[in-house]
Motif scaffolding. Structure first.
Motif, PDB file in Angstrom:
ATOM      1  N   PHE A   1       0.982  -1.168   0.024  1.00  0.00           N
ATOM      2  CA  PHE A   1       0.137  -0.009   0.086  1.00  0.00           C
ATOM      3  C   PHE A   1       0.823   1.406   0.057  1.00  0.00           C
ATOM      4  O   PHE A   1       1.714   1.353   0.739  1.00  0.00           O
ATOM      5  N   ILE A   2       0.636   2.156  -0.957  1.00  0.00           N
ATOM      6  CA  ILE A   2       1.304   3.438  -1.051  1.00  0.00           C
ATOM      7  C   ILE A   2       0.416   4.619  -0.877  1.00  0.00           C
ATOM      8  O   ILE A   2      -0.736   4.590  -1.695  1.00  0.00           O
ATOM      9  N   SER A   3       0.565   5.383   0.100  1.00  0.00           N
ATOM     10  CA  SER A   3      -0.399   6.296   0.312  1.00  0.00           C
ATOM     11  C   SER A   3       0.206   7.552  -0.432  1.00  0.00           C
ATOM     12  O   SER A   3       1.234   7.634  -0.983  1.00  0.00           O
ATOM     13  N   ASP A   4      -0.882   8.591  -0.623  1.00  0.00           N
ATOM     14  CA  ASP A   4      -0.262  10.019  -1.384  1.00  0.00           C
ATOM     15  C   ASP A   4       0.329  10.746  -0.684  1.00  0.00           C
ATOM     16  O   ASP A   4      -0.086  12.013  -0.521  1.00  0.00           O
ATOM     17  N   LYS A   5       1.485  10.545   0.028  1.00  0.00           N
ATOM     18  CA  LYS A   5       2.110  11.222   0.944  1.00  0.00           C
ATOM     19  C   LYS A   5       3.735  11.122   0.514  1.00  0.00           C
ATOM     20  O   LYS A   5       3.919  10.265  -0.743  1.00  0.00           O
ATOM     21  N   SER A   6       4.595  11.469   1.078  1.00  0.00           N
ATOM     22  CA  SER A   6       5.935  11.814   0.842  1.00  0.00           C
ATOM     23  C   SER A   6       6.649  10.296   0.973  1.00  0.00           C
ATOM     24  O   SER A   6       6.078   9.490   1.622  1.00  0.00           O
TER      25      SER A   6
ATOM     26  N   GLY B   1       2.216  10.490  -6.712  1.00  0.00           N
ATOM     27  CA  GLY B   1       1.109  10.477  -7.220  1.00  0.00           C
ATOM     28  C   GLY B   1       0.029   9.689  -6.726  1.00  0.00           C
ATOM     29  O   GLY B   1       0.398   8.920  -5.834  1.00  0.00           O
ATOM     30  N   GLU B   2      -1.168   9.872  -7.059  1.00  0.00           N
ATOM     31  CA  GLU B   2      -2.033   9.114  -6.487  1.00  0.00           C
ATOM     32  C   GLU B   2      -2.051   7.669  -6.410  1.00  0.00           C
ATOM     33  O   GLU B   2      -1.750   6.903  -7.535  1.00  0.00           O
ATOM     34  N   ARG B   3      -2.080   6.971  -5.260  1.00  0.00           N
ATOM     35  CA  ARG B   3      -2.045   5.673  -5.251  1.00  0.00           C
ATOM     36  C   ARG B   3      -0.703   5.092  -5.807  1.00  0.00           C
ATOM     37  O   ARG B   3      -0.422   3.749  -6.251  1.00  0.00           O
ATOM     38  N   GLY B   4       0.400   5.919  -5.790  1.00  0.00           N
ATOM     39  CA  GLY B   4       1.822   5.322  -6.216  1.00  0.00           C
ATOM     40  C   GLY B   4       1.787   5.274  -7.682  1.00  0.00           C
ATOM     41  O   GLY B   4       2.699   4.462  -8.073  1.00  0.00           O
ATOM     42  N   GLN B   5       1.017   5.986  -8.583  1.00  0.00           N
ATOM     43  CA  GLN B   5       1.164   5.684  -9.944  1.00  0.00           C
ATOM     44  C   GLN B   5       2.236   5.998 -10.602  1.00  0.00           C
ATOM     45  O   GLN B   5       2.579   5.550 -11.757  1.00  0.00           O
ATOM     46  N   ARG B   6       3.246   6.837 -10.008  1.00  0.00           N
ATOM     47  CA  ARG B   6       4.436   7.060 -10.570  1.00  0.00           C
ATOM     48  C   ARG B   6       5.712   6.113 -10.272  1.00  0.00           C
ATOM     49  O   ARG B   6       6.928   6.146 -10.767  1.00  0.00           O
ATOM     50  N   LEU B   7       5.227   4.802  -9.550  1.00  0.00           N
ATOM     51  CA  LEU B   7       6.067   3.937  -8.996  1.00  0.00           C
ATOM     52  C   LEU B   7       6.210   2.635  -9.959  1.00  0.00           C
ATOM     53  O   LEU B   7       5.030   2.349 -10.309  1.00  0.00           O
ATOM     54  N   SER B   8       7.027   2.010 -10.066  1.00  0.00           N
ATOM     55  CA  SER B   8       6.990   0.454 -10.669  1.00  0.00           C
ATOM     56  C   SER B   8       6.968  -0.496  -9.600  1.00  0.00           C
ATOM     57  O   SER B   8       6.902  -0.100  -8.415  1.00  0.00           O
ATOM     58  N   GLY B   9       6.368  -1.693 -10.019  1.00  0.00           N
ATOM     59  CA  GLY B   9       6.130  -2.536  -9.285  1.00  0.00           C
ATOM     60  C   GLY B   9       7.390  -2.952  -8.328  1.00  0.00           C
ATOM     61  O   GLY B   9       7.258  -3.078  -7.061  1.00  0.00           O
TER      62      GLY B   9
ATOM     63  N   GLN C   1       7.722  -2.399  -4.001  1.00  0.00           N
ATOM     64  CA  GLN C   1       8.216  -3.454  -3.159  1.00  0.00           C
ATOM     65  C   GLN C   1       9.427  -3.079  -2.291  1.00  0.00           C
ATOM     66  O   GLN C   1       9.300  -3.407  -1.020  1.00  0.00           O
ATOM     67  N   ARG C   2      10.206  -2.469  -2.823  1.00  0.00           N
ATOM     68  CA  ARG C   2      11.214  -1.876  -1.973  1.00  0.00           C
ATOM     69  C   ARG C   2      11.066  -0.983  -1.082  1.00  0.00           C
ATOM     70  O   ARG C   2      11.653  -0.947  -0.031  1.00  0.00           O
ATOM     71  N   ILE C   3      10.104  -0.073  -1.260  1.00  0.00           N
ATOM     72  CA  ILE C   3       9.532   0.861  -0.125  1.00  0.00           C
ATOM     73  C   ILE C   3       9.019   0.053   0.592  1.00  0.00           C
ATOM     74  O   ILE C   3       9.255   0.174   2.099  1.00  0.00           O
ATOM     75  N   GLY C   4       8.316  -1.131   0.541  1.00  0.00           N
ATOM     76  CA  GLY C   4       7.793  -1.999   1.379  1.00  0.00           C
ATOM     77  C   GLY C   4       8.654  -2.560   2.477  1.00  0.00           C
ATOM     78  O   GLY C   4       8.592  -2.752   3.582  1.00  0.00           O
ATOM     79  N   ILE C   5      10.083  -2.972   1.670  1.00  0.00           N
ATOM     80  CA  ILE C   5      11.087  -3.634   2.451  1.00  0.00           C
ATOM     81  C   ILE C   5      11.704  -2.791   3.388  1.00  0.00           C
ATOM     82  O   ILE C   5      11.864  -2.762   4.739  1.00  0.00           O
TER      83      ILE C   5
END
Length: 219
Positions: free
Chosen positions: A107-112, A156-164, A168-172
């Motif tokens: 889960f990626i929030s629309d924050k920093s 961006g909204e729901r992490g739309q600027r991020l790759s898969g 996952q690396r943000i999650g780790i």
């Protein structure tokens, strides 16, 4: 005098020695057994992987270790003591709080970047040195380099600027930031290429020799 159980503060779990599954059976409602007489020991500091196809019982096994479900027969023991007691749930809650669980879908929030790694931590309490450290270990510091706002990077909204793989690396990094005794990576490197996955695993092993790592993967 009755005590309000909701107000009881969960004590930190002091994990010292091992996790042990003793004579575990697990039976679904359709009477199909997924485990019979399973015995497993994971020692503190070990890095353990569970590999296999979907439906093989990997997630069920993790749920038993975390204490989310009870086996049909047998016991979950931590440091050779049972952690589940129907009359007193404080110990199993304490055990769960000692574990950082990183799922496949992050889960990626629309924050920093700060707020997504130190998820749920008030801004005033965020440890920026720790953030930099875990970002580098999770190989996600690429989002910091060259960004004029540094950790204020937004996705961006729901992490739309991020790759898969970035998600996952943000999650780790989020899991490492919690500084838990046990880290569970539940298919949470599936979007990483082999080289990046190996670097992340090497970083974690070298930086946290006392961390107990349990990893689920298909490959």
């Amino acid at each position: 005098k009755e005590t309000n159980k909701e107000q009881i503060k969960i004590k930190p779990f002091k994990f010292k020695k091992n996790i042990r599954l003793s004579n575990i059976d697990f039976q679904f409602k359709n009477n199909i057994y997924i485990f019979r007489d399973l015995n497993l020991e994971i020692k503190k500091g070990e890095k353990v992987g569970f590999f296999g196809k979907t439906g093989g019982g990997k997630s069920t096994l993790i749920d038993i270790i975390v204490g989310l479900i009870n086996p049909t027969k047998g016991d979950l023991l931590v440091d050779d003591k049972k952690v589940f007691n129907k009359e007193n749930l404080s110990k199993i809650k304490s055990w769960r709080s000692a574990i950082a669980h990183v799922p496949q879908n992050i889960f990626i929030s629309d924050k920093s970047l700060v707020e997504n790694i130190a998820f749920g931590v008030p801004k005033k309490d965020i440890n920026f040195e720790l953030l930099k450290k875990v970002s580098k270990e999770a190989e996600i510091d690429e989002l910091i380099i060259g960004d004029p706002e540094d950790f204020k990077y937004k996705f961006g909204e729901r992490g739309q600027r991020l790759s898969g793989g970035q998600r996952q690396r943000i999650g780790i990094a989020r899991g490492l930031y919690k500084q838990s005794n046990i880290l569970i990576l539940d298919e949470s490197t599936s979007a990483l290429d082999n080289k990046t996955e190996k670097r992340v695993m090497k970083n974690i092993s070298e930086a946290y020799p006392e961390l107990t790592l349990i990893m689920i993967a298909h490959r």
